[in-house]
Scaffold this motif. Structure first.
Motif, short mmCIF file in Angstrom:
data_model
loop_
_atom_site.label_atom_id
_atom_site.label_comp_id
_atom_site.label_asym_id
_atom_site.label_seq_id
_atom_site.Cartn_x
_atom_site.Cartn_y
_atom_site.Cartn_z
N LEU A 14 0.85 -1.33 -0.10
CA LEU A 14 0.13 -0.04 0.11
C LEU A 14 0.52 1.31 -0.04
O LEU A 14 0.73 2.18 -0.76
N PRO A 15 1.82 1.29 0.91
CA PRO A 15 2.69 2.69 0.84
C PRO A 15 3.21 3.02 -0.44
O PRO A 15 3.44 4.12 -0.82
N TYR A 16 3.58 2.18 -1.07
CA TYR A 16 4.51 2.23 -2.36
C TYR A 16 3.48 2.47 -3.58
O TYR A 16 3.73 3.40 -4.27
N LEU A 17 2.22 2.02 -3.45
CA LEU A 17 1.36 1.98 -4.46
C LEU A 17 0.74 3.48 -4.22
O LEU A 17 0.52 4.24 -5.20
N ARG A 18 0.52 3.91 -3.17
CA ARG A 18 -0.04 5.33 -2.79
C ARG A 18 1.24 6.34 -3.19
O ARG A 18 0.67 7.26 -3.85
N MET A 19 2.16 6.09 -3.10
CA MET A 19 3.55 6.98 -3.68
C MET A 19 3.22 7.00 -5.39
O MET A 19 3.45 8.12 -5.68
N ALA A 20 2.99 5.93 -5.83
CA ALA A 20 3.05 6.04 -7.20
C ALA A 20 1.86 6.69 -7.78
O ALA A 20 1.88 7.58 -8.74
N THR A 21 0.76 6.66 -7.11
CA THR A 21 -0.33 7.66 -7.62
C THR A 21 -0.16 8.96 -7.38
O THR A 21 -0.44 9.97 -7.96
N GLU A 22 0.74 9.39 -6.24
CA GLU A 22 1.08 10.63 -6.13
C GLU A 22 2.11 11.11 -7.06
O GLU A 22 2.08 12.24 -7.71
N ILE A 23 3.16 10.19 -7.51
CA ILE A 23 4.31 10.66 -8.31
C ILE A 23 3.44 10.69 -9.96
O ILE A 23 3.99 11.61 -10.79
N LYS A 65 -2.88 4.94 -15.19
CA LYS A 65 -3.98 4.05 -14.66
C LYS A 65 -3.66 2.77 -13.93
O LYS A 65 -4.51 2.20 -13.09
N LEU A 66 -2.32 1.99 -14.16
CA LEU A 66 -2.28 0.88 -13.57
C LEU A 66 -1.89 1.00 -11.95
O LEU A 66 -1.92 0.12 -11.14
N ALA A 67 -1.39 2.30 -11.75
CA ALA A 67 -1.11 2.74 -10.31
C ALA A 67 -2.62 2.73 -9.66
O ALA A 67 -2.49 2.00 -8.34
N TRP A 68 -3.37 3.29 -9.93
CA TRP A 68 -4.79 3.53 -9.70
C TRP A 68 -5.25 1.69 -9.47
O TRP A 68 -6.03 1.48 -8.31
N GLN A 69 -5.41 1.21 -10.42
CA GLN A 69 -5.90 -0.23 -10.19
C GLN A 69 -5.16 -1.13 -9.46
O GLN A 69 -5.85 -1.91 -8.39
N SER A 70 -3.81 -1.19 -9.22
CA SER A 70 -3.22 -1.79 -8.16
C SER A 70 -3.60 -1.39 -6.72
O SER A 70 -3.59 -2.31 -5.85
N LEU A 71 -3.69 0.08 -6.68
CA LEU A 71 -3.87 0.31 -5.43
C LEU A 71 -5.04 -0.05 -5.02
O LEU A 71 -5.51 -0.33 -3.72
N GLY A 72 -6.24 0.14 -5.91
CA GLY A 72 -7.84 -0.44 -5.65
C GLY A 72 -7.54 -2.01 -5.08
O GLY A 72 -8.23 -2.17 -4.35
N GLN A 73 -6.77 -2.62 -5.79
CA GLN A 73 -6.68 -4.09 -5.49
C GLN A 73 -5.99 -4.30 -4.23
O GLN A 73 -6.56 -5.15 -3.29
N ALA A 74 -5.06 -3.64 -3.99
CA ALA A 74 -4.38 -3.77 -2.35
C ALA A 74 -5.42 -3.29 -1.28
O ALA A 74 -5.38 -4.03 -0.33
N LEU A 75 -6.08 -2.20 -1.62
CA LEU A 75 -6.99 -1.81 -0.53
C LEU A 75 -7.96 -2.61 -0.47
O LEU A 75 -8.34 -3.10 0.99
N GLY A 135 -8.92 -4.75 3.31
CA GLY A 135 -10.25 -4.59 3.69
C GLY A 135 -10.87 -3.31 3.63
O GLY A 135 -11.80 -3.16 4.35
N ASP A 136 -10.05 -2.32 3.12
CA ASP A 136 -10.98 -0.97 2.77
C ASP A 136 -11.54 -0.91 1.65
O ASP A 136 -10.86 -0.38 0.33
N ASN A 137 -12.64 -1.34 1.47
CA ASN A 137 -13.64 -1.43 0.47
C ASN A 137 -14.00 -0.23 0.05
O ASN A 137 -14.13 0.21 -1.30
N ASP A 138 -14.32 0.99 0.88
CA ASP A 138 -14.47 2.22 0.45
C ASP A 138 -13.13 2.82 -0.55
O ASP A 138 -13.46 3.58 -1.35
N GLY A 139 -11.97 2.74 0.16
CA GLY A 139 -10.95 3.44 -0.59
C GLY A 139 -10.72 2.57 -1.91
O GLY A 139 -10.29 3.24 -2.97
N ALA A 140 -10.88 1.27 -1.80
CA ALA A 140 -10.63 0.45 -3.07
C ALA A 140 -11.72 0.77 -4.09
O ALA A 140 -11.28 1.13 -5.28
N ARG A 141 -12.97 1.29 -3.97
CA ARG A 141 -13.87 1.71 -4.80
C ARG A 141 -13.46 3.19 -5.48
O ARG A 141 -13.53 3.10 -6.63
#
Length: 527
Positions: free
Chosen positions: A318-327, A332-342, A346-352
């Motif tokens: 999660l920390p690395y994928l959040r960094m990726a969406t910031e940088i 789109k792959l960064a957001w997809q991977s972040l959603g899968q990790a969330l 168990g963070d379903n709202d964040g995943a959505r």
């Protein structure tokens, strides 16, 4: 050698209006002869004496020779008074080089640009391209290098530099044009051909140039050769060959290490890939300003996060994928991977939310026509126009204008750029600039869309007679141009010319019975 001849003219460039000829030999001409024989010390002595006697030609030539001798401060002292008196392109060229030589880069570029404006064939054009390219400003460098190479196709070094800039800007057709007549056995040319073919999506053709270079290229080219060769193998689905190319050559090089990790991942070895990327990813995570690493840093933390997710370690990912969406927020792959990790954490709202962002970016990409990728490979400007239009429709007008301004530097003769810029400027409520932009577009290439856009801009300026004239010209060019039919109808409605407006709207609905704009305008007319 031809370039040297052109350069010599500017190095010696005497200011017009020098001394009158007399019966004996001209001392100035004798000094020039010494310069041509490379007797520079003797020439300097002669020119310094002539300058002291008030010979302005000698001052210009002396400054040029000082530049050749790397006496840049002396050159500026001699040349600056001449610039104050008169903007001579040769003097500006030499003074610009001298200013760069003493470390005043911005001032040097300004003088060189003035020289290039005054004399489009000035070697200042070449110098500007080289200096800007060395500084990594390929957008600024390429137009100068292309202009010089067109004027002097025999200057192979300039053409090679222009090809480098074109590759960096992902302009494959421009790179091909520059490379076509160069020495095809030159390793630098072969590398550029390989990189150009990769831009065109032809990995096997690229490998034909790159594979022989892996063993034989000069040491200074090895990293670029291996990077391009590995990319070609990966595009061809040959991850094991990419590993062979990179193994033992990636240590300490983050870009090659990223490629090697991706090759191991594609080859099924997640642990090896993780071990390679972890030191780089941790270093980026510990950097306060992570964005300073640019897209490479974003790609490394994204790949590391994806590998952790694949290894069933979503909390660590999660920390690395959040960094990726910031940088790299538009990846789109960064957001997809972040959603899968969330979701896995168990963070379903964040995943959505993350998946919604991924879907938005995917939808933007999906608006391209099926053959759009192929079109854009052969027409780099088309890609920039699409990106600018996407920004315009998303309400990011300033970013759309920035994209168009940059592309206009690279391709100033393309009428499509100022045409779209006119729309953006009108959206920004800058109608005067919008009018100038569309007039430029029509000057470059008259089109129905250009005539229509000029009419729309003139309507916004309340220059209604001129607007009607332009809109009617658009209909003469294309009687079925729906936007023109609708806008001209509105103009006529506002002048209470209702019957003419109704005829135009009826024609618009014949062309497209579901035209919502025509229906709305007809309702207004009948209301």
């Amino acid at each position: 050698m031809a370039f040297l001849g052109v350069l010599l003219c500017f190095l010696l460039a005497p200011i017009a209006g020098g001394q009158e000829a007399d019966a004996g030999p001209d001392p100035f001409d004798e000094a020039l002869a010494k310069i041509q024989r490379n007797e520079l010390s003797a020439a300097v002595a002669d020119l310094e004496r002539l300058r002291a006697e008030g010979d302005r030609r000698a001052a210009a030539a002396l400054g040029a020779v000082y530049v050749r001798l790397d006496r840049h401060a002396d050159a500026l002292e001699v040349l600056e008074p001449l610039i104050e008196e008169h903007d001579d392109p040769g003097v500006l060229y030499n003074a610009g080089r001298a200013a760069v030589g003493v470390g005043d880069f911005d001032r040097g570029l300004d003088m060189l640009r003035r020289s290039a404006e005054l004399a489009p064939g000035s070697p200042a054009v070449r110098e500007l391209g080289v200096l800007l390219g060395r500084g990594g400003d390929y957008v600024g460098a390429f137009p100068y290098l292309r202009r010089w190479s067109t004027l002097h196709p025999e200057d192979e070094e300039a053409r090679l530099l222009a090809a480098v800039a074109a590759v960096q800007l992902e302009r494959a057709p421009d790179a091909e044009a520059m490379l076509s007549d160069l020495a095809q056995d030159d390793p630098g040319v072969q590398l550029l051909w390989g990189q150009t073919l990769l831009l065109k999506g032809e990995p096997y053709a690229a490998l034909g140039y790159l594979e022989p270079l892996v063993a034989d290229a000069p040491e200074a080219m090895q990293a670029d050769v291996r990077r391009a060769s590995a990319r070609a193998h990966m595009m061809a689905g040959e991850s094991n060959k990419a590993i062979d190319v990179l193994e033992g050559h990636a240590e300490g090089n983050p870009q090659l290490t990223l490629q090697l990790a991706q090759a191991h991942y594609q080859n099924g070895d997640v642990q090896q890939a993780l071990g390679l990327l972890q030191p780089f990813a941790e270093r980026i995570a510990a950097t306060p300003d992570r964005s300073s690493g640019g897209s490479l840093a974003g790609s490394i933390v994204l790949e590391h996060g994806r590998l952790l997710l694949t290894d069933d370690r979503p909390d660590e990912a999660l920390p690395y994928l959040r960094m990726a969406t910031e940088i790299i927020p538009r990846e789109k792959l960064a957001w997809q991977s972040l959603g899968q990790a969330l979701a896995a954490s168990g963070d379903n709202d964040g995943a959505r939310q993350a998946i919604a962002r991924f879907q938005q970016l995917a939808d933007d990409e999906g608006r391209q026509a099926p053959n759009q990728v192929d079109v854009e490979r052969n027409d780099p400007t088309a890609k920039q126009l699409r990106l600018a239009f996407e920004k315009l429709t998303a309400g990011e007008d300033e970013e759309a204008l920035r994209i168009l301004e940059q592309e206009s530097v690279l391709n100033p003769e393309d009428a499509r750029i100022p045409l779209l810029a006119s729309r953006v400027l009108l959206s920004l409520q800058r109608p005067g600039e919008a009018l100038r932009a569309v007039e430029l577009s029509l000057e470059l290439r008259p089109t129905t869309d250009g005539l229509y856009q000029r009419g729309a801009v003139l309507m916004s300026l309340q220059r209604l007679d001129e607007a009607e004239e332009s809109l009617r010209a658009a209909l003469e060019s294309n009687p079925e141009h729906s936007p023109t039919l609708n806008d001209l109808a509105v103009l006529l409605m506002n002048q209470n010319r209702r019957d003419e407006a109704r005829t135009l709207l009826a024609r618009a609905l014949e062309i497209w019975p579901e035209d919502p704009v025509a229906k709305q305008n007809l309702d207004r007319l009948d209301g």
